[in-house]
Design an enzyme around this catalytic site. Structure first.
Site, PDB file in Angstrom:
ATOM      1  CD  GLU A 115      -0.249   0.409   4.352  1.00  0.00           C
ATOM      2  OE1 GLU A 115       0.322  -0.676   4.245  1.00  0.00           O
ATOM      3  OE2 GLU A 115      -1.505   0.601   4.281  1.00  0.00           O
ATOM      4  CG  HIS A 173      -1.952  -1.069   1.212  1.00  0.00           C
ATOM      5  ND1 HIS A 173      -2.222  -1.967   2.096  1.00  0.00           N
ATOM      6  CD2 HIS A 173      -2.892  -1.316   0.177  1.00  0.00           C
ATOM      7  CE1 HIS A 173      -3.187  -2.646   1.710  1.00  0.00           C
ATOM      8  NE2 HIS A 173      -3.502  -2.449   0.598  1.00  0.00           N
ATOM      9  CD  GLU A 179      -1.486  -3.342   9.183  1.00  0.00           C
ATOM     10  OE1 GLU A 179      -1.310  -2.286   9.001  1.00  0.00           O
ATOM     11  OE2 GLU A 179      -2.380  -4.029   8.226  1.00  0.00           O
ATOM     12  CG  HIS A 236       0.612  -4.330   5.250  1.00  0.00           C
ATOM     13  ND1 HIS A 236      -0.043  -3.857   3.890  1.00  0.00           N
ATOM     14  CD2 HIS A 236       0.845  -5.479   4.796  1.00  0.00           C
ATOM     15  CE1 HIS A 236      -0.323  -4.820   3.031  1.00  0.00           C
ATOM     16  NE2 HIS A 236       0.447  -5.709   3.699  1.00  0.00           N
TER      17      HIS A 236
END
Lengths: 308, 99
Positions: free
Chosen positions: A71, A68, A270, A196
């Site tokens: 990010e 993404h 994450e 991410h």
């Protein structure tokens, strides 16, 4: 030299690719750079193969960052990982063992077109930059485009949505190139790690359904040890668990696809933070974020070198 | 300014719907204002208890906040000016090089 490049600032795509070229020339004993294809806008998809060369087949770990675009801490970590590996190969027995026994395939920027677009035009862009002439909106969510329960719950068929799954699975050249690469080498790849932001979580399959994976005990214990190792650095807590219940249900993710393809340890990180800065994690926090994440990644790698 | 100052006045707001009704109302509001959802990644993932962070433009923020107040939904402003946060987060040298 490694020392001249700053790993505590965010770099443009061009800077990252120049850095990769430079390492390929200066660290040829441990690094080999190659391309696995082209992005939608024609950019090369560069991979760094990191590890001591061996005549025999070695198992490997795949690491990708920047699926993404917005990010940015992801690509920053990928660069940090490579730097740490090269700088500590001789001095750190654990790192030496990792690079002697395994190869690491590092893709510092998966979504090269999106990353460039977020650097130059829209800082909060998420998707790729592909375009279907029938629709006015650009891009596909590269983490909804994999062939695993494609475009089911948690993905959208509407091209203007940020979770648009694409016109068909692996429609995105970036996804197709990585899927092809991993499929060919699935017998040798022991772990798939994708980076991410943001939520401070360590996730494992499944994302697309609420169910327990067959090798749950091995994966869960690896995750438990990894988050504890991470926390030991600065006290930062990461939650861990299956993505569907720890984060939310999403279909067509790279992590689920890697697991379904036969890679036994598939994780999605994450990274920092939990919303105070969100995607705008300041450069001053790159170093602590990367240092703690490094501990988790080393922990997972050493876990898979022992047989579970 | 970075990005031609386009994020000046934009906000990032956190909302956690406590009931199914609030979740439903929030989804409608997000659709109506075409917000940039920071988390979760898609509106369909929002249900009661979901932490939602939303980036809203300067032009829409007042109307959005009014809608939230009318629906009696609690919110917290995480970032009150996105442009300011952007400028602060990068080193001076990075900003200068990019410009």
């Amino acid at each position: 030299s490694l020392g001249d490049y700053s790993y505590e600032v965010y770099h443009s795509l061009e800077e990252i690719q120049n850095w990769m070229h430079h390492l390929n020339k200066t660290h040829s004993g441990l690094i080999h750079m190659f391309s696995i294809g082209k992005s939608y806008e024609g950019r090369s998809l560069f991979i760094l193969k990191l590890g001591k060369r061996s005549r025999h087949h070695k198992r490997a770990v795949w690491i990708d960052c920047g699926i993404h675009a917005r990010e940015w801490i992801g690509p920053a970590f990928c660069q940090w990982f490579v730097k740490e590996a090269l700088q500590t190969y001789r001095s750190d027995p654990a790192m030496r063992r990792m690079l002697n026994h395994l190869y690491f395939y590092i893709m510092p920027v998966f979504n090269v077109d999106g990353y460039h677009f977020s650097w130059t035009s829209d800082r909060f862009w998420r998707k790729t930059r592909s375009r279907n002439s029938r629709f006015r909106c650009h891009g596909v969510d590269a983490n909804r485009n994999w062939k695993v329960k494609w475009c089911d719950e948690g993905a959208s068929l509407y091209p203007c949505d940020d979770t648009y799954c694409g016109p068909f699975p692996e429609s995105e050249p970036e996804v197709k190139a990585v899927a092809h690469f991993l499929r060919k080498r699935r017998k040798y790849i022991s772990a798939y790690l994708s980076f991410h932001a943001y939520a401070q979580m360590l996730l494992y399959p499944y994302s697309y359904k609420y169910a327990t994976i067959p090798n749950f005990s091995c994966v869960e214990s690896a995750a438990y040890d990894a988050v504890n190792a991470l926390q030991s650095a600065y006290g930062v807590r990461y939650r861990y668990g299956p993505a569907s219940s720890t984060l939310y249900v999403s279909s067509g993710s790279s992590m689920d696809w890697a697991y379904k393809t036969g890679i036994p340890y598939a994780f999605a990180f994450e990274l920092r933070d939990t919303g105070h800065f969100g995607f705008l994690l300041p450069e001053s926090l790159i170093k602590p974020t990367c240092m703690e994440t490094m501990l988790a990644v080393k922990n997972i790698t050493l876990h898979l070198l022992k047989k579970c | 300014y970075l990005y031609n100052n386009r994020y000046a006045g934009d906000k990032v707001i956190r909302l956690i719907p406590e009931t199914k009704r609030e979740a439903h109302v929030l989804k409608d509001i997000y659709h109506q204002f075409k917000v940039d959802l920071w988390q979760p990644s898609g509106i369909s993932s929002i249900s009661e208890g979901t932490v939602t962070d939303v980036h809203v433009s300067r032009n829409s923020s007042q109307n959005l906040l009014t809608s939230l107040q009318q629906a009696n939904i609690q919110y917290e402003i995480l970032i009150s000016d996105l442009q300011e946060a952007l400028e602060k987060g990068n080193s001076w040298r990075s900003n200068r090089n990019r410009r």
